[in-house]
Design an enzyme around this catalytic site. Structure first.
Site, short mmCIF file in Angstrom:
data_model
loop_
_atom_site.label_atom_id
_atom_site.label_comp_id
_atom_site.label_asym_id
_atom_site.label_seq_id
_atom_site.Cartn_x
_atom_site.Cartn_y
_atom_site.Cartn_z
N TYR A 107 8.32 85.69 59.44
CA TYR A 107 7.59 84.68 60.30
C TYR A 107 6.68 83.87 59.47
O TYR A 107 5.57 83.98 59.33
CB TYR A 107 6.81 85.45 61.17
CG TYR A 107 7.33 86.37 61.94
CD1 TYR A 107 8.23 86.11 63.00
CD2 TYR A 107 7.01 87.84 61.75
CE1 TYR A 107 8.91 87.17 63.90
CE2 TYR A 107 7.76 88.85 62.96
CZ TYR A 107 8.55 88.48 63.67
OH TYR A 107 8.99 89.46 64.50
N TRP A 130 1.92 81.39 63.88
CA TRP A 130 2.09 81.79 65.49
C TRP A 130 0.83 81.51 66.25
O TRP A 130 -0.12 82.08 65.67
CB TRP A 130 3.03 82.97 65.64
CG TRP A 130 4.48 82.85 65.68
CD1 TRP A 130 4.97 83.03 66.94
CD2 TRP A 130 5.51 82.60 64.71
NE1 TRP A 130 6.45 82.87 66.77
CE2 TRP A 130 6.54 82.73 65.48
CE3 TRP A 130 5.43 82.62 63.47
CZ2 TRP A 130 7.83 82.53 64.78
CZ3 TRP A 130 6.46 82.61 62.62
CH2 TRP A 130 7.71 82.28 63.17
N TRP A 159 -0.37 83.33 69.40
CA TRP A 159 -1.39 84.47 69.55
C TRP A 159 -1.65 85.36 68.01
O TRP A 159 -2.73 86.15 68.14
CB TRP A 159 -1.05 85.23 70.92
CG TRP A 159 0.50 86.40 70.78
CD1 TRP A 159 1.36 86.10 70.02
CD2 TRP A 159 0.30 87.47 71.75
NE1 TRP A 159 2.43 87.10 70.53
CE2 TRP A 159 1.56 87.97 71.59
CE3 TRP A 159 -0.46 88.17 72.46
CZ2 TRP A 159 2.13 89.11 72.00
CZ3 TRP A 159 0.08 89.25 73.06
CH2 TRP A 159 1.31 89.70 72.91
N ASP A 160 -0.64 85.33 67.35
CA ASP A 160 -0.75 86.00 66.13
C ASP A 160 -2.01 85.38 65.51
O ASP A 160 -3.16 86.12 65.00
CB ASP A 160 0.29 85.70 65.15
CG ASP A 160 1.66 86.45 65.60
OD1 ASP A 160 1.93 87.52 65.10
OD2 ASP A 160 2.14 85.81 66.52
N GLN A 203 2.54 80.65 74.10
CA GLN A 203 2.32 82.07 74.18
C GLN A 203 0.89 82.45 74.67
O GLN A 203 0.30 81.56 75.07
CB GLN A 203 2.26 82.38 72.36
CG GLN A 203 3.81 82.67 71.91
CD GLN A 203 3.49 83.41 70.52
OE1 GLN A 203 2.60 83.16 69.81
NE2 GLN A 203 4.39 84.37 70.30
N GLY A 225 5.48 86.36 74.51
CA GLY A 225 5.22 87.46 73.36
C GLY A 225 5.93 88.64 73.36
O GLY A 225 5.85 89.09 72.18
N ASP A 257 9.35 89.48 73.49
CA ASP A 257 10.65 88.70 73.65
C ASP A 257 11.62 89.53 74.32
O ASP A 257 12.36 88.75 75.29
CB ASP A 257 11.03 88.40 72.22
CG ASP A 257 10.07 87.54 71.21
OD1 ASP A 257 9.02 87.56 71.57
OD2 ASP A 257 10.52 87.15 70.10
N TYR A 311 12.02 96.81 68.89
CA TYR A 311 11.11 95.73 69.10
C TYR A 311 10.14 95.91 70.63
O TYR A 311 9.26 96.87 70.69
CB TYR A 311 12.03 94.40 69.65
CG TYR A 311 11.35 93.16 68.76
CD1 TYR A 311 10.80 93.20 67.62
CD2 TYR A 311 11.59 92.01 69.49
CE1 TYR A 311 10.23 91.80 67.33
CE2 TYR A 311 11.43 90.77 69.04
CZ TYR A 311 10.49 90.74 67.77
OH TYR A 311 10.02 89.50 67.47
N GLU A 359 5.09 96.11 61.63
CA GLU A 359 4.84 95.23 62.92
C GLU A 359 4.72 96.17 64.12
O GLU A 359 3.94 95.83 65.09
CB GLU A 359 6.14 94.55 62.78
CG GLU A 359 6.36 93.11 64.08
CD GLU A 359 7.57 92.49 64.01
OE1 GLU A 359 8.33 92.90 63.19
OE2 GLU A 359 7.62 91.58 64.70
C1 2M8 Z 1 8.06 87.79 67.69
O1 2M8 Z 1 8.51 86.48 68.47
C2 2M8 Z 1 9.25 85.43 67.68
C3 2M8 Z 1 9.59 84.31 68.57
O2 2M8 Z 1 8.26 83.71 68.86
C4 2M8 Z 1 10.42 86.12 66.96
O3 2M8 Z 1 10.96 87.17 67.19
O4 2M8 Z 1 11.31 85.21 66.16
C5 2M8 Z 1 7.17 88.49 68.97
O5 2M8 Z 1 6.69 89.67 68.62
C6 2M8 Z 1 5.95 87.50 69.29
O6 2M8 Z 1 5.25 88.12 70.17
C7 2M8 Z 1 5.17 87.29 67.85
O7 2M8 Z 1 4.05 86.51 68.08
C8 2M8 Z 1 5.96 86.60 66.61
C9 2M8 Z 1 5.45 86.44 65.50
O8 2M8 Z 1 4.82 87.72 65.18
O9 2M8 Z 1 7.12 87.33 66.69
#
Ligand code: 2M8
Length: 426
Positions: free
Chosen positions: A35, A39, A41-42, A111, A165, A167, A351, A395
């Site tokens: 990631y 992002w 809410w992160d 989000q 959030g 997914d 997940y 995570e």
């Molecule tokens: C996850 O979501 C992203 C897409 O937004 C992904 O899987 O690629 C989810 O856990 C989401 O809640 C979180 O904000 C994001 C980044 O940690 O990853």
């Protein structure tokens, strides 16, 4: 109650080091590689962790999140892209080319809106709401977008599972079958970082991309997407987070003498509570509802129910039911399960289909505390912070074994563990 409370020798440094390692100056990425962008809410939840040891950095995090707001309609996107980062799909080319106010390319979906709640948590910690002043108007505009554009004056419609959030949470399984799968799914880069069986399957990804193709066909018009996306859901967790955020925005605005914002935010909080009550079951708890078919999902038990503990005006009977849920089907020794064991589609290592997530446990603790359930809130915070850290900072966690899953050195796990720990009685 595990009752361990503040084991001697606990060292915050490895957790702070995770945040420092993921720090990109004014925003913090969730995890390197998997990631690499900002992002939504992160970032808000990560700010709460920064506030435990670097308060200016915490406010900078929230400031950068809102700097990427689209000035035209108030959308705060789920991702603000870093042009230098290429390890994530779908990248900016998959979206409409929207730009945030600060010039960064952003996605066209949002989000969970927890930023106002996080701003209040930080202001309460420091006893100083003043740094939130420049954030009030952007927060208000984002909430307006959610209520007016996505909700037509009510509960917002989510047009993509990523907006929740959560997914691949089990309640999206049936609604996703209505989405035409894409035949152009690009290379799965997530598998380079996390084992396949801990991530959503190819059939879900085909639909995630299929939705982006549908949005393109709808001209990326948000009001049209809210009416015509093949995936349209009322998610009580998202709506409850918005309800709490609106009340928290009103709280901040009140303190800062911003009466008009306080009034409007207070009105949003009431409107969302009324919307959730009007469609709740007899127990006062709303279920995920398809805005396509009008059906409620009563077949599964997930944190879509538990997170309603954040509703500030939750009826007492509903609060009791949620407490039972948190101490019963959603209880894990490591926090709150994303999905109960008896829900169809439950997978303990995959997940959002079973594992424990630190952000959910932390948010439930916050809601419980606000409803006077101090002992249970402390117990959840204790579970967050009593983990035997190996430096991995995962995570998510296996709900039975506590094994760390998904990405390593994950920012909100570090951030919220720092916060949870700091709130335990000494
Ligand atoms: C996850 O979501 C992203 C897409 O937004 C992904 O899987 O690629 C989810 O856990 C989401 O809640 C979180 O904000 C994001 C980044 O940690 O990853």
């Amino acid at each position: 109650m595990s009752g361990g409370l503040v084991a001697p020798g606990w060292d915050p440094e490895p957790l702070r080091a995770v945040l420092r390692g993921n720090d990109r100056g004014s925003h913090t990425i969730p995890a390197a590689g998997l990631y690499p962008h900002q992002w939504n809410w992160d970032s808000a939840l990560i700010a709460v962790g920064w506030a435990t040891f670097d308060v200016p950095r915490a406010w900078r995090e929230l400031t950068s999140l809102l700097a990427a707001q689209d000035p035209r309609d108030g959308l705060v996107a789920h991702i603000a892209f870093d042009p230098a980062a290429t390890s994530y799909n779908p990248g900016p080319a998959w979206w409409s080319g929207r730009q945030g106010g600060d010039g960064r390319l952003i996605s066209d979906i949002t989000q969970p809106p927890v930023a106002a709640t996080c701003a209040r948590v930080i202001a309460e910690r420091t006893g100083d709401a003043e740094p939130a002043r420049p954030l009030l108007e952007p927060l208000q505009r984002w909430h307006d977008f959610l209520v007016d554009v996505r909700g037509g004056g009510g509960e917002p419609v989510l047009v993509h599972p990523w907006e929740s959030g959560r997914d691949n949470s089990v309640e999206w399984d049936v609604p996703l079958t209505a989405v035409p799968p894409s035949e152009r799914v690009p290379e799965r880069r997530d598998h380079a970082f996390v084992a396949e069986e801990q991530r959503p399957p190819a059939k879900d990804y085909a639909r995630y991309y299929g939705l982006l193709e549908s949005f393109q066909a709808l001209g990326w018009d948000q009001a049209v997407m809210a009416r015509q996306s093949p995936f349209r859901m009322l998610d009580p967790a998202f709506s409850s987070m918005l309800c709490a955020a609106a009340a928290d925005l009103a709280w901040l605005a009140e303190r800062l003498g911003e009466r008009a914002i306080a009034r409007r935010a207070g009105h949003h909080a009431e409107l969302l509570e009324a919307a959730l009550r009007s469609r709740a079951d007899a127990d006062g708890i709303a279920r995920p509802r398809s805005a396509v078919t009008g059906d409620d999902d009563r077949a599964v038990t997930t944190v879509a129910l538990a997170l309603q503990v954040l509703r500030p005006a939750l009826p007492a009977e509903a609060a009791r039911r949620l407490r039972d849920l948190l101490c019963g089907p959603l209880d894990s020794p490591f926090g709150v399960r994303s999905t109960s064991r008896d829900s169809a589609g439950h997978e303990p290592a995959n997940y959002w289909r079973g594992p424990v997530w630190t952000n959910v446990t932390w948010l439930c603790a916050l809601g419980l505390e606000r409803h006077g359930e101090k002992a249970l809130a402390t117990d959840l915070r204790d579970r967050i912070s009593q983990r035997r850290w190996t430096g991995a900072c995962p995570e998510y966690l296996h709900p039975e074994s506590g094994e760390g899953l998904g990405a390593r050195d994950f920012s909100w796990t570090a951030a919220l563990t720092l916060d949870a720990r700091s709130r335990l009685p000494r």
